[in-house]
Design a protein around this motif. Structure first.
Motif, PDB file in Angstrom:
ATOM      1  N   ARG A  38     -20.524  67.603 -53.903  1.00 42.83           N
ATOM      2  CA  ARG A  38     -19.199  67.091 -53.546  1.00 42.83           C
ATOM      3  C   ARG A  38     -19.139  65.575 -53.709  1.00 42.83           C
ATOM      4  N   PHE A  39     -20.168  64.899 -53.203  1.00 38.84           N
ATOM      5  CA  PHE A  39     -20.188  63.444 -53.261  1.00 38.84           C
ATOM      6  C   PHE A  39     -20.263  62.953 -54.711  1.00 38.84           C
ATOM      7  N   HIS A  40     -21.067  63.601 -55.519  1.00 39.48           N
ATOM      8  CA  HIS A  40     -21.155  63.227 -56.932  1.00 39.48           C
ATOM      9  C   HIS A  40     -19.789  63.386 -57.614  1.00 39.48           C
ATOM     10  N   LEU A  41     -19.144  64.512 -57.383  1.00 40.07           N
ATOM     11  CA  LEU A  41     -17.830  64.746 -57.990  1.00 40.07           C
ATOM     12  C   LEU A  41     -16.777  63.777 -57.448  1.00 40.07           C
ATOM     13  N   LEU A  42     -16.871  63.451 -56.173  1.00 36.28           N
ATOM     14  CA  LEU A  42     -15.955  62.476 -55.580  1.00 36.28           C
ATOM     15  C   LEU A  42     -16.106  61.123 -56.268  1.00 36.28           C
ATOM     16  N   LYS A  43     -17.342  60.676 -56.419  1.00 39.84           N
ATOM     17  CA  LYS A  43     -17.584  59.392 -57.085  1.00 39.84           C
ATOM     18  C   LYS A  43     -17.058  59.397 -58.519  1.00 39.84           C
ATOM     19  N   GLU A  44     -17.274  60.513 -59.215  1.00 32.37           N
ATOM     20  CA  GLU A  44     -16.822  60.617 -60.605  1.00 32.37           C
ATOM     21  C   GLU A  44     -15.295  60.618 -60.718  1.00 32.37           C
ATOM     22  N   SER A  45     -14.622  61.009 -59.671  1.00 31.03           N
ATOM     23  CA  SER A  45     -13.158  61.111 -59.726  1.00 31.03           C
ATOM     24  C   SER A  45     -12.455  59.784 -59.431  1.00 31.03           C
ATOM     25  N   LEU A  46     -13.207  58.801 -58.948  1.00 29.70           N
ATOM     26  CA  LEU A  46     -12.602  57.517 -58.584  1.00 29.70           C
ATOM     27  C   LEU A  46     -12.419  56.629 -59.816  1.00 29.70           C
ATOM     28  N   PRO A  47     -11.388  55.794 -59.816  1.00 28.47           N
ATOM     29  CA  PRO A  47     -11.154  54.932 -60.978  1.00 28.47           C
ATOM     30  C   PRO A  47     -12.208  53.828 -61.088  1.00 28.47           C
ATOM     31  N   ALA A  48     -12.544  53.492 -62.310  1.00 27.15           N
ATOM     32  CA  ALA A  48     -13.497  52.398 -62.540  1.00 27.15           C
ATOM     33  C   ALA A  48     -12.861  51.099 -62.063  1.00 27.15           C
ATOM     34  N   GLY A  49     -13.658  50.277 -61.413  1.00 32.68           N
ATOM     35  CA  GLY A  49     -13.162  48.982 -60.956  1.00 32.68           C
ATOM     36  C   GLY A  49     -12.480  49.004 -59.603  1.00 32.68           C
ATOM     37  N   ARG A  50     -12.300  50.172 -59.016  1.00 27.64           N
ATOM     38  CA  ARG A  50     -11.700  50.296 -57.675  1.00 27.64           C
ATOM     39  C   ARG A  50     -12.634  51.097 -56.797  1.00 27.64           C
ATOM     40  N   ASP A  51     -12.500  50.916 -55.526  1.00 29.08           N
ATOM     41  CA  ASP A  51     -13.304  51.652 -54.556  1.00 29.08           C
ATOM     42  C   ASP A  51     -14.803  51.492 -54.828  1.00 29.08           C
ATOM     43  N   GLY A  52     -15.190  50.280 -55.197  1.00 29.71           N
ATOM     44  CA  GLY A  52     -16.584  49.991 -55.481  1.00 29.71           C
ATOM     45  C   GLY A  52     -17.486  50.215 -54.286  1.00 29.71           C
ATOM     46  N   ASP A  53     -16.939  50.020 -53.083  1.00 26.63           N
ATOM     47  CA  ASP A  53     -17.758  50.246 -51.889  1.00 26.63           C
ATOM     48  C   ASP A  53     -18.197  51.704 -51.785  1.00 26.63           C
ATOM     49  N   ILE A  54     -17.324  52.618 -52.164  1.00 26.92           N
ATOM     50  CA  ILE A  54     -17.668  54.038 -52.106  1.00 26.92           C
ATOM     51  C   ILE A  54     -18.640  54.392 -53.227  1.00 26.92           C
ATOM     52  N   ARG A  55     -18.432  53.811 -54.394  1.00 24.77           N
ATOM     53  CA  ARG A  55     -19.338  54.068 -55.512  1.00 24.77           C
ATOM     54  C   ARG A  55     -20.756  53.577 -55.220  1.00 24.77           C
ATOM     55  N   GLN A  56     -20.889  52.560 -54.364  1.00 27.38           N
ATOM     56  CA  GLN A  56     -22.207  51.987 -54.073  1.00 27.38           C
ATOM     57  C   GLN A  56     -22.923  52.662 -52.902  1.00 27.38           C
ATOM     58  N   ILE A  57     -22.244  53.544 -52.200  1.00 24.78           N
ATOM     59  CA  ILE A  57     -22.901  54.278 -51.110  1.00 24.78           C
ATOM     60  C   ILE A  57     -23.949  55.201 -51.740  1.00 24.78           C
ATOM     61  N   PRO A  58     -25.159  55.195 -51.213  1.00 27.02           N
ATOM     62  CA  PRO A  58     -26.204  56.064 -51.774  1.00 27.02           C
ATOM     63  C   PRO A  58     -25.793  57.537 -51.753  1.00 27.02           C
ATOM     64  N   LEU A  59     -26.175  58.242 -52.808  1.00 28.27           N
ATOM     65  CA  LEU A  59     -25.823  59.645 -52.988  1.00 28.27           C
ATOM     66  C   LEU A  59     -26.711  60.526 -52.108  1.00 28.27           C
ATOM     67  N   THR A  60     -26.250  60.743 -50.867  1.00 26.39           N
ATOM     68  CA  THR A  60     -26.951  61.635 -49.935  1.00 26.39           C
ATOM     69  C   THR A  60     -25.926  62.589 -49.330  1.00 26.39           C
ATOM     70  N   ALA A  61     -26.416  63.685 -48.808  1.00 26.63           N
ATOM     71  CA  ALA A  61     -25.524  64.676 -48.201  1.00 26.63           C
ATOM     72  C   ALA A  61     -24.745  64.086 -47.033  1.00 26.63           C
ATOM     73  N   ALA A  62     -25.416  63.307 -46.196  1.00 25.09           N
ATOM     74  CA  ALA A  62     -24.751  62.719 -45.029  1.00 25.09           C
ATOM     75  C   ALA A  62     -23.691  61.709 -45.425  1.00 25.09           C
ATOM     76  N   ASN A  63     -23.886  61.014 -46.521  1.00 24.34           N
ATOM     77  CA  ASN A  63     -22.945  59.974 -46.937  1.00 24.34           C
ATOM     78  C   ASN A  63     -21.658  60.528 -47.549  1.00 24.34           C
ATOM     79  N   TYR A  64     -21.659  61.804 -47.915  1.00 21.78           N
ATOM     80  CA  TYR A  64     -20.422  62.384 -48.442  1.00 21.78           C
ATOM     81  C   TYR A  64     -19.312  62.283 -47.399  1.00 21.78           C
ATOM     82  N   THR A  65     -19.617  62.638 -46.176  1.00 21.38           N
ATOM     83  CA  THR A  65     -18.618  62.588 -45.111  1.00 21.38           C
ATOM     84  C   THR A  65     -18.137  61.163 -44.884  1.00 21.38           C
ATOM     85  N   VAL A  66     -19.043  60.203 -44.945  1.00 21.75           N
ATOM     86  CA  VAL A  66     -18.673  58.796 -44.777  1.00 21.75           C
ATOM     87  C   VAL A  66     -17.698  58.371 -45.880  1.00 21.75           C
ATOM     88  N   ALA A  67     -18.011  58.725 -47.119  1.00 20.28           N
ATOM     89  CA  ALA A  67     -17.159  58.349 -48.252  1.00 20.28           C
ATOM     90  C   ALA A  67     -15.798  59.039 -48.174  1.00 20.28           C
TER      91      ALA A  67
END
Length: 123
Positions: A38-67
């Motif tokens: 879910r988190f990988h797909l969420l990151k892939e769905s975000l526009p380039a150059g925006r929401d960089g803070d979410i793109r930089q959150i480490p890809l972990t199961a717990a961080n999906y909910t945070v993002a």
């Protein structure tokens, strides 16, 4: 059945309701996907150059909910969406001559804004 592509978000708050509905149903509530997917797909769905803070959150199961919660807090504001649609209506050019294409374009813009602002049009 063919796979539905992951929705892409433009970063424009007017596009948020459609993106949110699609991502919620295709990814967030999909029990066949774990939080890493879910988190990988969420990151892939975000526009380039925006929401960089979410793109930089480490890809972990717990961080999906945070993002996911961060995106909802940032964009899930019906009042802002409404005001943006109203701005579209206010910025429609006045018609100096009755040209069919211009009239169709104006009617289309009004219909899109009216449908987006009508809570009955959404589930």
């Amino acid at each position: 059945m063919p796979q539905v592509p992951v929705p892409k978000f433009s970063g424009n708050c007017v596009d948020w309701p459609g993106y949110y509905d699609a991502l919620t149903r295709l990814i967030h509530q999909n029990e066949r996907k774990d939080n890493i997917q879910r988190f990988h797909l969420l990151k892939e769905s975000l526009p380039a150059g925006r929401d960089g803070d979410i793109r930089q959150i480490p890809l972990t199961a717990a961080n999906y909910t945070v993002a996911w919660d961060t995106l909802i807090q940032r964009y899930n504001n019906p009042r802002v969406v409404f005001f943006n649609h109203m701005n579209v209506l206010y910025q429609l050019p006045s018609l100096s001559k009755e040209k069919p294409d211009d009239i169709r374009s104006m009617i289309s813009a009004v219909n899109v804004c009216a449908a987006a602002c009508n809570p009955v049009s959404r589930e």
